[in-house]
Design a protein around this motif. Structure first.
Motif, PDB file in Angstrom:
ATOM      1  N   VAL A   1       9.909 -65.540  44.447  1.00 13.96           N
ATOM      2  CA  VAL A   1       9.768 -66.941  44.822  1.00 13.96           C
ATOM      3  C   VAL A   1       9.568 -67.792  43.571  1.00 13.96           C
ATOM      4  O   VAL A   1      10.095 -68.915  43.484  1.00 13.96           O
ATOM      5  N   LEU A   2       8.836 -67.280  42.596  1.00 14.15           N
ATOM      6  CA  LEU A   2       8.683 -68.012  41.331  1.00 14.15           C
ATOM      7  C   LEU A   2      10.035 -68.255  40.673  1.00 14.15           C
ATOM      8  O   LEU A   2      10.299 -69.332  40.129  1.00 14.15           O
ATOM      9  N   SER A   3      10.880 -67.249  40.746  1.00 14.08           N
ATOM     10  CA  SER A   3      12.221 -67.407  40.168  1.00 14.08           C
ATOM     11  C   SER A   3      12.990 -68.501  40.880  1.00 14.08           C
ATOM     12  O   SER A   3      13.691 -69.307  40.242  1.00 14.08           O
TER      13      SER A   3
ATOM     14  N   PRO B   1      -1.535 -67.257  41.470  1.00 12.16           N
ATOM     15  CA  PRO B   1      -1.191 -65.865  41.157  1.00 12.16           C
ATOM     16  C   PRO B   1      -0.638 -65.081  42.331  1.00 12.16           C
ATOM     17  O   PRO B   1      -0.115 -63.974  42.153  1.00 12.16           O
ATOM     18  N   PHE B   2      -0.761 -65.613  43.556  1.00  9.89           N
ATOM     19  CA  PHE B   2      -0.284 -64.880  44.720  1.00  9.89           C
ATOM     20  C   PHE B   2       1.186 -65.151  45.032  1.00  9.89           C
ATOM     21  O   PHE B   2       1.765 -64.490  45.903  1.00  9.89           O
ATOM     22  N   VAL B   3       1.812 -66.103  44.351  1.00 12.24           N
ATOM     23  CA  VAL B   3       3.219 -66.395  44.602  1.00 12.24           C
ATOM     24  C   VAL B   3       4.054 -65.195  44.139  1.00 12.24           C
ATOM     25  O   VAL B   3       3.981 -64.789  42.969  1.00 12.24           O
ATOM     26  N   PRO B   4       4.858 -64.600  45.015  1.00 10.24           N
ATOM     27  CA  PRO B   4       5.693 -63.455  44.614  1.00 10.24           C
ATOM     28  C   PRO B   4       6.662 -63.841  43.496  1.00 10.24           C
ATOM     29  O   PRO B   4       7.105 -64.994  43.399  1.00 10.24           O
ATOM     30  N   ALA B   5       6.995 -62.863  42.687  1.00  7.66           N
ATOM     31  CA  ALA B   5       7.867 -63.109  41.519  1.00  7.66           C
ATOM     32  C   ALA B   5       9.216 -63.653  41.938  1.00  7.66           C
ATOM     33  O   ALA B   5       9.781 -64.532  41.266  1.00  7.66           O
TER      34      ALA B   5
ATOM     35  N   SER C   1       5.754 -76.762  42.616  1.00  8.79           N
ATOM     36  CA  SER C   1       4.899 -76.491  43.779  1.00  8.79           C
ATOM     37  C   SER C   1       5.741 -76.580  45.040  1.00  8.79           C
ATOM     38  O   SER C   1       6.861 -77.104  45.013  1.00  8.79           O
ATOM     39  N   PHE C   2       5.211 -76.067  46.106  1.00  6.25           N
ATOM     40  CA  PHE C   2       5.883 -76.192  47.414  1.00  6.25           C
ATOM     41  C   PHE C   2       4.814 -76.361  48.498  1.00  6.25           C
ATOM     42  O   PHE C   2       3.672 -75.898  48.344  1.00  6.25           O
TER      43      PHE C   2
ATOM     44  N   ALA D   1      14.437 -71.989  39.329  1.00  9.49           N
ATOM     45  CA  ALA D   1      15.852 -72.350  39.467  1.00  9.49           C
ATOM     46  C   ALA D   1      16.008 -73.710  40.126  1.00  9.49           C
ATOM     47  O   ALA D   1      16.947 -74.470  39.820  1.00  9.49           O
ATOM     48  N   ALA D   2      15.071 -74.044  41.067  1.00 12.48           N
ATOM     49  CA  ALA D   2      15.145 -75.322  41.773  1.00 12.48           C
ATOM     50  C   ALA D   2      14.466 -76.445  41.002  1.00 12.48           C
ATOM     51  O   ALA D   2      14.560 -77.607  41.408  1.00 12.48           O
TER      52      ALA D   2
END
Length: 936
Positions: A371-373, A365-369, A382-383, A377-378
């Motif tokens: 970055v989620l986008s 839930p802490f991943v910024p929106a 996970s990263f 797209a990629a």
């Protein structure tokens, strides 16, 4: 070092002036058990007198001794924090003759073996004596024997002996108080002492008491110094190829890791280079010059090295109590009881945690929106994230030490064979109790659970994934993406200061010795000393279950229980072979043997032979040859695990990129004693045409076999990469890329060192030069030239440590080619001043590397090429002044004193201490001390 040897011996052998008091205060300063008028030992001895100590006003005597050229690589307050989270060495000041290991230097107090101060089990410090427990205010002198002396004194005297001699007959009252600080306004130091002695029972008895207190505020963060903030480091050359002639390594300022950052850094994959700033706002990371794991410039400060904020000087408080009562039960026999108690609290900062390759899911839930986008797209779910926990501060440790020693004994004289004999019998018990508590260290399991965050299916709030199946586990989710975004609840869950350790080291000794002159030869009396000793060493450590399981980032103490017993007997003799002959004023032979039985490793036999030859008054020759041993210490035999953290290790499995290594040393109960073949030859000059000059030059050679050593983390990785499956079994990789390994001490290393010691002393009464002038001019030069310092590692590799003064070859023994000090002084009844210039020669970071900037050969392990392998030497000036007002001299003998270390404020450049090799460079800058002392 002959001048000091002669003076020390003469003082030791001087007979009592009173017929009513037995001659019970003879002290051997010659590396020999035998004291005899006129004998000058073949082993060099240097004496640091009470006047030397008072003139320099050091915070501890160990600080003063470690400035002498014969000492190197000693563990002191300034160098005990880096690399060890558990802080086993915090608060310990050790003495390391020849730089070959403090545990190969035997430390005595009035000829009695001192107990080890710690058993951290890492290389040269395990089993070293903590000299901080010795009452400095009562020290009359310190004798340094630079030569093997295991036969007369027992194990550990491979490099020599340091014998603290107390002024046991002091009568009166004396005290001192001093304070100090650096010119940067930090590291405030305070100390005070009071000592008194008085006779009783018509002077048949004597009582001696002393108390002292010391405080060092310390320097908790090295970044207060510019040379640390410059961030010099070694990195791979990104442009290097095997054929382009460029160096393999670069030396650059502003070096940090490029795979982790404060706030988090996506370290690989299609989103590589995204970092998270204040409040979790993502932005592009500036890599600067990047080799894949390290970088120079750019955002280097977000991922600076783990040890950048380590302590430069630890904080410590110390209280010492000493008491001694003696009584002459007859005119020729004395009984005595001696008690010593020292307590200290030390705090030091070690390092800051970093995690690499933490897998962050798109469910976090802490991943910024935004970055989620990008993840969508990629096409990734996970990263990998690298996190440097700079916000959370340094991991530190508080170490409390309580040392107690009790000695009861009797000694005296009797007549046998028409000559006086002396005997000495004593029993002693020493207890070193250490309590360790790491601070600000994380629980690894809790951190991993906290990093694995998801949304609560009911409330939508972030929670730990583990809480879904175990609602009562107390886990609070940790947000690793951003600065200032970690909740207090998460920090409280991960950083729980529940790691601790208590360790008791106990040493019990019973000893008896006898010495005398049973008969005479044609050249004079033959001296004989015999004795026997029993010693028992014990260790007991208790800790927490989580420590024992290795659940913390640092600490991870283990329960340790073990003991061993030693039984030994020795014989030593001095035989005069010639006296007042045409070809020899004197020729003496000195020999000693010792038989030892260890309960762990069996029998050992040591010996020493030596001779002194004086053809004429102006010159004396001396030679020794000995077989010396060092028995395995308690840490090497019984230590169930001590943890250290290393950065800069290169991983051959991943393109030789740097990796964090957490290493744990474990025990090896099958260790055998080390054996050293020691040889020394020298001459002493006292030219009659210049009678106030004494000079000596001594060659030494130590060939140590069956040396006890552990493989370094780099060696284990390299050997595994080469196919050694035993080494592969010694380590594992965490999911974040951290390497954890176990190291075991083994008897397969070797160490060879040889060099030359030079000493010159000169004293000139000024009244002999100028009418009406008072006082004396003195000069003393000490220098050591190391010609060879070769370590043969367990892998069979031979490494040269002479001339290495950087940290590029840790953990092998290193030292400068030259170390030197020159002291010039003037003393009168009321005033004294002295100036000391000390320094060491240029060196290199690694003797195997090739320095070049272009046209470099292909780098082949271990002969890597580097653009700058040079470590410049340094020269420091120390100054001391004292004034004794004559008005009050008859009452209190007050003295005001000032001492300044590093008057020229010489500070290292960052690259000069790259890798942080301890003990050579002054890292604090100019340091003042001032105070007052009295004696009545």
């Amino acid at each position: 070092m002959a001048f000091c040897a002669v003076v020390g011996l003469a003082n030791a052998a001087e007979p009592s002036e009173s017929a009513d008091v037995p001659k019970l205060d003879e002290v051997v300063v010659t590396g020999s058990r035998i004291t005899r008028d006129g004998f000058e030992a073949p082993t060099p001895v240097a004496v640091t007198s009470a006047e030397d100590i008072l003139r320099n006003a050091p915070h501890s005597i160990a600080d003063l001794l470690n400035k002498q050229p014969v000492f190197a690589n000693s563990v002191t307050n300034r160098f005990s924090s880096r690399g060890g989270v558990g802080g086993a060495a915090a608060g310990v000041s050790s003495l390391n003759l020849r730089g070959i290991g403090a545990n190969r230097t035997l430390v005595l107090l009035d000829g009695v073996r001192m107990a080890a101060g710690s058993i951290d089990g890492f290389y040269s410090n395990g089993g070293a004596v903590n000299t901080n427990v010795i009452p400095d205010s009562l020290v009359e002198r310190v004798d340094v024997v630079t030569g093997g002396a295991s036969a007369p004194y027992g194990s550990d005297a491979v490099a020599g002996i340091v014998n603290y001699i107390l002024d046991k007959d002091f009568t009166g009252l004396k005290g001192s108080a001093q304070m100090g600080a650096t010119t940067r306004g930090d590291d405030d130091q305070y100390s005070a002492s009071l000592a008194g002695g008085m006779p009783f029972a018509d002077s048949r008895g004597h009582i001696l008491l002393s108390v002292s207190y010391d405080n060092i505020d310390g320097i908790p963060d090295g970044r207060t110094r510019e040379w640390v903030r410059e961030g010099w480091g070694r990195m791979l050359n990104p442009a290097y190829t095997a054929t382009n002639g460029q160096p393999y390594y670069l030396v650059r300022p502003n070096v940090g890791t490029s795979v982790a950052a404060t706030g988090g850094l996506i370290s690989s994959g299609p989103l590589r280079g995204i970092t998270f700033g204040e409040g979790g706002v993502p932005r592009q990371f500036n890599y600067g010059l990047n080799d894949g794991t390290s970088m120079s410039g750019g955002d280097w400060e977000l991922g600076t090295t783990e040890f950048a904020n380590a302590s430069l000087d630890l904080a410590m408080k110390r209280t010492s109590l000493f008491g001694r009562v003696s009584y002459n039960i007859t005119d020729r026999a004395e009984v005595y009881l001696q008690v010593m108690d020292t307590d200290s609290d030390a705090w030091t900062a070690c390092c800051t945690r970093a995690l690499r390759n933490v897998s962050i899911s798109n469910q976090n839930p802490f991943v910024p929106a935004s970055v989620l986008s990008q993840m969508q797209a990629a096409g990734v779910t996970s990263f990998p994230l690298g996190v440097y926990f700079g916000e959370q501060g340094s991991v530190g440790s508080t170490i409390r030490r309580a040392f107690s020693q009790y000695i009861v004994g009797t000694r005296g004289e009797f007549d046998l064979f028409s000559s006086p004999w002396s005997w000495d019998v004593y029993a002693t018990e020493s207890i070193n109790r250490t309590t360790g508590k790491p601070e600000n260290t994380s629980i690894t399991g809790n951190l991993m659970l906290a990093l694995d965050a998801v949304r609560d299916p009911v409330t939508g709030n972030p929670i730990c994934r583990s809480t879904l199946t175990n609602p009562g586990n107390g886990c609070a989710p940790w947000n690793p993406m951003g600065i200032g975004v970690v909740s207090q609840a998460a920090r409280d869950y991960v950083y729980q200061d529940v790691s601790w350790m208590r360790q008791d080291l106990t040493q019990r000794v019973a000893s008896a010795s006898l010495r005398g002159e049973p008969f005479s030869s044609w050249a004079g009396p033959v001296s004989l000393a015999v004795g026997a000793e029993y010693r028992r060493e014990e260790v007991e450590t208790t800790t927490t279950a989580l420590d024992h399981a290795g659940g913390f980032y640092g600490g991870n103490y283990r329960d340790v229980d073990g003991h061993y017993d030693v039984k030994e007997a020795f014989l030593e003799t001095v035989i005069p072979l010639a006296k007042d002959m045409s070809w020899a004023q004197s020729l003496d032979f000195n020999g000693a043997v010792r038989a030892t039985e260890y309960s762990t490793s069996g029998s050992a036999f040591t010996w020493k032979v030596g001779a002194t030859y004086t053809p004429v008054d102006d010159i004396r020759f001396r030679v020794t040859r000995s077989l010396d041993i060092r028995s395995p210490n308690m840490g090497e035999l019984f230590n169930a695990g001590a943890t250290a953290i290393a950065s800069g290790t290169r991983d051959p499995f991943n393109g030789n990129q740097t990796v964090i290594v957490i290493s744990t040393n474990v025990t090896n109960p099958n260790l055998q004693p080390e054996e050293a073949d020691t040889f020394g030859f020298g001459m002493v000059l006292r030219p009659r045409f210049l009678p106030k000059l004494t000079a000596s030059i001594d060659y030494y050679s130590i060939d140590l076999q069956k040396a006890i050593s552990s493989l370094s983390s780099q060696e284990i990785l390299n050997l595994c990469y080469q196919g050694n499956q035993e080494m592969c079994a010694a380590f594992r990789r965490d999911p974040d890329g951290t390497v954890r390994l176990n190291g075991m001490p083994i008897n397969v290393s070797a160490l060879k060192t040889e060099g030359v010691d030079v000493e010159m002393s000169y004293t000139q009464p000024l009244s002999e030069l100028f009418d009406g002038w008072r006082g004396n001019f003195t000069a003393r030069l000490l220098a050591t030239r190391i010609m060879d310092l070769t370590t043969t590692r367990p892998s069979g590799e031979k490494l040269q440590g002479a001339g290495v003064t950087g940290g590029g070859m840790y953990p092998i023994v290193i030292a400068p080619d030259w170390r030197y000090s020159l002291t010039l002084g003037y003393q009168s009844d009321a005033f004294s001043i002295s100036a000391t210039g000390r320094g060491f020669s240029d060196g290199v970071m690694n003797s195997q590397w090739i320095e070049c900037s272009s046209g470099c050969p292909t780098a082949v392990n271990p002969h890597y090429t580097i653009e700058d392998n040079t470590v410049p030497g340094a020269f420091y000036v120390d100054l001391s002044l004292s004034y004794r007002p004559q008005t009050f001299a008859s009452a209190f003998n007050p003295e005001i004193f000032v001492a300044v270390d590093n008057v020229n404020d010489k500070n290292p450049k960052g690259y000069e201490v790259l890798g942080y090799a301890p003990g050579f460079h002054d890292t604090l800058g100019r340091l003042y001390r001032a105070g007052v002392r009295f004696k009545m």
